[in-house]
Design a protein around this motif. Structure first.
Motif, mmCIF file in Angstrom:
data_model
loop_
_atom_site.group_PDB
_atom_site.id
_atom_site.type_symbol
_atom_site.label_atom_id
_atom_site.label_comp_id
_atom_site.label_asym_id
_atom_site.label_seq_id
_atom_site.Cartn_x
_atom_site.Cartn_y
_atom_site.Cartn_z
ATOM 1 N N ARG A 118 8.586 1.411 -3.388
ATOM 2 C CA ARG A 118 7.342 1.764 -2.602
ATOM 3 C C ARG A 118 6.677 3.090 -3.159
ATOM 4 N N ALA A 119 5.507 3.096 -2.988
ATOM 5 C CA ALA A 119 4.723 4.145 -3.316
ATOM 6 C C ALA A 119 4.672 5.300 -2.046
ATOM 7 N N TYR A 120 5.079 6.350 -1.851
ATOM 8 C CA TYR A 120 5.041 7.072 -0.749
ATOM 9 C C TYR A 120 4.031 8.532 -1.338
ATOM 10 N N ARG A 121 3.214 8.836 -0.184
ATOM 11 C CA ARG A 121 2.566 10.135 -0.562
ATOM 12 C C ARG A 121 3.318 11.131 0.336
ATOM 13 N N PHE A 122 3.606 12.201 -0.543
ATOM 14 C CA PHE A 122 4.398 13.534 -0.057
ATOM 15 C C PHE A 122 3.502 14.489 -0.020
ATOM 16 N N GLN A 123 3.371 15.610 0.952
ATOM 17 C CA GLN A 123 2.785 16.814 0.879
ATOM 18 C C GLN A 123 3.177 17.613 -0.100
ATOM 19 N N GLY A 124 2.390 18.530 -0.802
ATOM 20 C CA GLY A 124 2.901 19.314 -1.872
ATOM 21 C C GLY A 124 3.362 20.453 -1.024
ATOM 22 N N ALA A 125 4.244 21.296 -2.008
ATOM 23 C CA ALA A 125 5.033 22.368 -1.641
ATOM 24 C C ALA A 125 3.928 23.649 -1.620
ATOM 25 N N ASN A 126 4.247 24.292 -0.653
ATOM 26 C CA ASN A 126 3.524 25.729 -0.269
ATOM 27 C C ASN A 126 4.571 26.882 0.013
ATOM 28 N N ARG A 127 5.170 27.410 -1.063
ATOM 29 C CA ARG A 127 6.125 28.268 -0.739
ATOM 30 C C ARG A 127 5.675 29.647 -1.242
ATOM 31 N N ALA A 128 6.364 30.611 -0.243
ATOM 32 C CA ALA A 128 6.252 32.139 -0.746
ATOM 33 C C ALA A 128 7.531 32.732 -1.076
ATOM 34 N N GLN A 129 7.712 33.749 -1.805
ATOM 35 C CA GLN A 129 8.775 34.473 -2.106
ATOM 36 C C GLN A 129 8.318 35.933 -2.115
ATOM 37 N N ALA A 130 9.104 36.811 -1.356
ATOM 38 C CA ALA A 130 8.802 38.241 -1.389
ATOM 39 C C ALA A 130 10.018 38.959 -1.646
ATOM 40 N N GLY A 131 10.151 40.347 -2.038
ATOM 41 C CA GLY A 131 11.377 40.941 -2.392
ATOM 42 C C GLY A 131 11.120 42.606 -2.865
ATOM 43 N N ALA A 132 12.102 43.171 -3.180
ATOM 44 C CA ALA A 132 11.942 44.498 -3.525
ATOM 45 C C ALA A 132 13.475 44.820 -4.325
ATOM 46 N N GLY B 11 1.089 -1.268 -0.085
ATOM 47 C CA GLY B 11 -0.080 -0.138 0.105
ATOM 48 C C GLY B 11 0.796 1.359 -0.111
ATOM 49 N N ILE B 12 0.177 2.476 0.016
ATOM 50 C CA ILE B 12 0.855 3.721 -0.093
ATOM 51 C C ILE B 12 1.338 4.085 1.421
ATOM 52 N N VAL B 13 2.529 4.561 1.192
ATOM 53 C CA VAL B 13 3.265 5.014 2.932
ATOM 54 C C VAL B 13 2.919 6.446 2.871
ATOM 55 N N ASP B 14 2.496 6.824 3.600
ATOM 56 C CA ASP B 14 2.579 8.535 4.135
ATOM 57 C C ASP B 14 4.111 8.792 4.522
ATOM 58 N N TYR C 269 3.376 33.248 -4.782
ATOM 59 C CA TYR C 269 3.073 31.976 -3.889
ATOM 60 C C TYR C 269 3.013 30.779 -4.987
ATOM 61 N N THR C 270 3.618 29.661 -4.627
ATOM 62 C CA THR C 270 3.337 28.362 -5.292
ATOM 63 C C THR C 270 2.920 27.332 -4.329
ATOM 64 N N GLY C 271 1.993 26.701 -4.902
ATOM 65 C CA GLY C 271 1.613 25.482 -3.872
ATOM 66 C C GLY C 271 1.021 24.177 -4.879
ATOM 67 N N SER C 272 0.687 23.210 -4.087
ATOM 68 C CA SER C 272 0.228 22.043 -4.722
ATOM 69 C C SER C 272 -0.443 21.134 -3.782
ATOM 70 N N GLY C 273 -1.218 20.343 -4.285
ATOM 71 C CA GLY C 273 -1.772 19.016 -3.400
ATOM 72 C C GLY C 273 -0.567 17.932 -3.056
ATOM 73 N N ASP C 274 -1.086 16.747 -2.602
ATOM 74 C CA ASP C 274 -0.252 15.785 -2.243
ATOM 75 C C ASP C 274 -0.003 15.132 -3.487
ATOM 76 N N TYR C 275 1.130 14.406 -3.651
ATOM 77 C CA TYR C 275 1.303 13.413 -4.912
ATOM 78 C C TYR C 275 1.957 12.177 -4.357
ATOM 79 N N TYR D 80 10.120 21.230 3.689
ATOM 80 C CA TYR D 80 9.561 20.299 2.684
ATOM 81 C C TYR D 80 10.602 19.479 1.865
ATOM 82 N N TYR D 81 10.039 18.370 1.547
ATOM 83 C CA TYR D 81 10.907 17.215 0.804
ATOM 84 C C TYR D 81 10.144 16.842 -0.540
ATOM 85 N N GLU D 82 11.126 16.965 -1.414
ATOM 86 C CA GLU D 82 10.525 16.944 -3.229
ATOM 87 C C GLU D 82 10.947 15.505 -3.445
ATOM 88 N N SER D 83 9.893 14.915 -3.168
ATOM 89 C CA SER D 83 10.067 13.164 -3.614
ATOM 90 C C SER D 83 11.097 12.710 -2.737
#
Length: 779
Positions: free
Chosen positions: A719-733, A339-342, A700-706, A759-762
């Motif tokens: 094995r198939a792992y379920r990762f939480q998506g990125a939710n990242r913000a950037q600000a500057g001047a 099965g899928i592992v969190d 701001y960029t974000g996504s659901g799980d994958y 955050y862990y990308e894959s």
């Protein structure tokens, strides 16, 4: 340039310019005041003639000795939105005036070339196309061009770690090899990569000297050949011409990061135009304190006007990179048997362990020449050549977590691609144009490996050649409101006998091999513009084709147990059928909304499989696993995007993508959901010019799980792992301090991952909150 010098230049060309036209005018701001130093470009419809000038102190521009024909006129200036791209007809000996107003803030309407291979205004494009201008990337302080694609609907950018880590682009839920990378329309790919695509060096493409990126979503194989099955990213180099201009940037910040960039553009007289940029990014510590990387990039373009009917162009694209790599993430003990592992870091998986002697070095060089001729007003001919060389080297040693080699190992992957082409552009009438061409391509793949447990060097060498013919027919009716385009491409292959050493026990020995079957691809699109409401309806259908790479057909590994053959010379190509339909809605010059539904069917694909489907009992090469053909999958969904400038100084942008991508044959257990592709992706950004000097931005960029595969060392399977998506913000001047009419110093600063998401990308650790700042001298 003075009036006298303009006159002398015109007279010098007089023998070949009989009947040439002249175009002039003024670039104006919203108060009808002249704009000095604006860049004005004039592009012929067949793309054989491109001219660029700067406006003088009175805001005036002048194009002299222009052959009769149909052109697209475009203007832009610092601090202003782009003006409406205008289609201009010039008759013989005409003296025409066209003034161009530039708004302070507006949704850009630009000239694009990727959708059809010919210059078009965005109103004429009948496919799903997004333009990412590098002015936006520069405002945000982006290091890599791939980062600027995160706001594009339908695009998933994956970076497995910090700067310099492996990067891939996935379009509409498809695989990385389904998106083609181009520079000024020339294919950029690694013939030695496992899938023969550009993923091996996407992590090295810096913001250097690009004017914009044009992102075509949907099948593009009939125009751009293999690997364009899902989409195309075309990096368009900045044009030269006009006044001498440029800048020097120095920047530093978190992760032990330093960046430098220098750019220069201009003209020598009216015949020679140039643009060039060089950039260097050096990261000393990286994500875990031991992830150094460094990348140097060069990008340039030159154009020489031989005569009014002949233009010689040259382009250079070069990257040189080095990075230390971490090991792949590993499954932890005690996880469920199926099965899928969190994904819980350091609980259910071990994130990318440090590997202090694991390194990657890569170098890519592309040099291209093209000669564009206009023997008649309605006929254009382009001859071109590109030489592309890619070199990658991987090294590893005994240090690191888990299984490691007993001593140092080295692997070299060398790719060479040479492409020559001829193209004919014929304007058959005011409403009809035909493009036809021929390409010859030779690609070579070489692999050398040095293993500590064997003596000597193992190697693979194989060469393939192909010939392609293509044809495109474009029709414009109802005063340009109705557009049709249809194209076809055929590609034929020949294959040389592969050479593997040591030859005594090499696989494929004594066998003869057939070349891949002929590729037949087609494409059709249509668009209708309702000018009264600003609504454009469009639809597109296309067949995609990806020839199996040389590695997929002949890849092998030689170690202490002899050869392990992965490739299958019998592989059939990937075949894809894609359709999409949507609309673009303009609300004056201040707002734009786009929506697209897409459906892609991967009819047959090549996969890497060790599930037991390949058995030495029946496989002619004695393989236990490797590459094989199988049924593909389905990817369908919707893309939404919108831009609005509610005030003169504020620009807002948002995008959302829903993707339902599934496989017809599972690769891990019974999982059909496509790996790495989230069902939901979204982004939002705001840019506020508080004054002529100070600009603030937030994105701001974000996504659901994958789902993503993680290797389990206990079972020697993924094995198939379920990762939480990125939710990242950037600000500057950034703050621009003028030092004269064109000279200025720009101070920049930004914070990435503003909310410090862990955050862990894959399964690969990515940077937390980081800050950078610097200054740029502009002239």
């Amino acid at each position: 340039m003075t009036t006298i010098s303009r006159t002398l230049f015109f007279l010098s060309l007089a023998p070949v310019l009989c009947g040439a036209a002249q175009l002039h005018g003024t670039i104006l701001d919203p108060q009808n005041a002249a704009i000095p130093g604006a860049q004005v470009s004039l592009v012929s419809r067949d793309n054989t003639l491109r001219l660029a000038v700067s406006t003088d102190g009175a805001g005036a521009y002048l194009f002299t000795a222009v052959p009769a024909g149909r052109y697209v006129l475009e203007a832009q200036a610092e601090g202003f939105g782009a003006g409406q791209a205008l289609v201009v007809d010039l008759a013989e000996s005409a003296d025409r005036r066209v003034d161009v107003p530039l708004p302070v803030a507006a949704i850009r309407t630009q000239v694009v070339v990727t959708a059809s291979g010919t210059p078009q205004t965005t109103d004429e494009v009948s496919k799903a196309l997004t333009i990412v201008d590098t002015e936006t990337a520069a405002t945000r302080g982006e290091f890599f061009l791939s980062d600027a694609l995160r706001d594009v609907p339908g695009i998933r950018v994956e970076r497995l770690g910090g700067p310099g880590a492996m990067t891939s682009i996935r379009t509409r839920g498809l695989r990385p090899e389904d998106t083609a990378l181009l520079v000024d329309g020339f294919r950029i790919r690694d013939a030695a990569a496992p899938q023969g695509d550009a993923s091996g060096f996407l992590s090295d493409v810096l913001v250097t000297d690009a004017d914009r990126m044009e992102v075509l979503r949907g099948a593009g194989s009939s125009l751009y050949g293999s690997n364009a099955t899902g989409g195309v990213v075309n990096i368009v180099t900045a044009e030269g011409g006009g006044r001498t201009r440029g800048g020097v940037l120095l920047e530093g910040g978190s992760l032990g990061l330093f960046r430098g960039r220098a750019q220069l553009a201009g003209a020598l007289g009216q015949r020679f135009h140039y643009s060039a940029g060089v950039a260097h990014l050096n990261v000393i510590s990286g994500v875990d304190g031991d992830d150094p990387s460094r990348t140097t990039a060069l990008q340039s373009r030159t154009d020489y006007l031989v005569s009014a009917k002949a233009r010689l162009s040259g382009r250079i694209f070069f990257t040189d990179a080095f990075a230390k790599l971490n090991s792949n993430p590993l499954a932890a003990s005690g996880i469920p048997a199926s099965g899928i592992v969190d994904a819980v870091p350091n609980v259910t998986f071990l994130p990318s362990p440090d590997n202090p002697d694991n390194t990657r070095a890569a170098r890519v060089f592309s040099g291209a020449l093209s000669l564009a001729l206009r023997p008649a007003e309605t006929v254009g001919v382009t001859l071109s050549y590109q030489g592309l060389v890619s070199r990658r080297r991987f090294g590893d040693g005994p240090a690191g977590y888990g299984y490691q080699p007993s001593a140092s190992t080295n692997s070299w992957y060398d790719g060479d691609v040479h492409t020559a082409g001829a193209r004919l552009d014929w304007r058959a009438g005011r409403h009809h144009s035909v493009n036809a061409g021929y390409e010859f391509e030779s690609e070579a793949y070489g692999n050398r490996g040095l293993d500590p447990d064997v003596e000597g060097l193992s190697s693979v060498a194989v060469t393939e050649r192909s010939s392609s013919a293509y044809l495109q027919d474009q029709v414009s009716l109802l005063d340009g409101r109705l557009q049709f385009a249809g194209s076809w491409r055929g590609q034929w292959f020949t294959l040389s006998q592969p050479v593997l050493r040591p030859i005594t026990d090499a696989p494929y020995k004594g066998m003869s091999f057939a070349a891949p079957p002929t590729a037949q691809t087609g494409d059709g699109s249509a668009a209708y513009l309702l000018r009264r409401t600003g609504t454009k309806l469009r639809a597109h259908v296309g067949k995609g084709y990806r020839a199996p790479s040389l590695y997929e057909r002949f890849g092998a590994y030689y170690g202490s147990f002899g050869y392990s053959a992965y490739g299958d010379p019998r592989l059939r190509p990937d075949r894809t059928l894609a359709v999409d339909a949507g609309f673009d809605q303009m609300f004056g010059a201040r707002a734009r909304l786009s929506a697209t539904y897409f459906y892609t069917w991967l009819q047959e694909v090549v996969i890497f499989d060790f599930s037991g489907a390949i058995s030495p009992a029946v496989d002619p090469y004695g393989r236990y696993g490797g590459y094989r053909n199988t049924r593909g999958g389905l990817a369908r969904g919707a893309e939404l995007s919108g831009s609005v400038t509610p005030t003169r100084r504020l620009t807002l942008h948002g995008a959302y993508t829903y993707t339902n991508s599934v496989q017809r044959v599972p690769l891990v257990e019974d999982i059909l959901r496509t790996f790495v592709t989230p069902a939901h992706q979204y982004s939002a950004s705001a840019t506020e010019r508080l004054s002529d000097r100070l600009t603030l931005f937030f994105s701001y960029t974000g996504s659901g799980d994958y789902l993503a595969p993680v290797f389990d060392a206990n079972t020697f399977s993924s094995r198939a792992y379920r990762f939480q998506g990125a939710n990242r913000a950037q600000a500057g001047a950034n703050y621009r301090l003028p030092l004269g009419e064109f000279r200025a110093i720009r101070f920049t600063g930004k914070v990435d991952n503003l909310f410090n998401q862990d955050y862990y990308e894959s399964g690969f650790r990515t940077p937390g909150a980081t800050a950078t700042g610097g200054m740029q001298f502009e002239f």
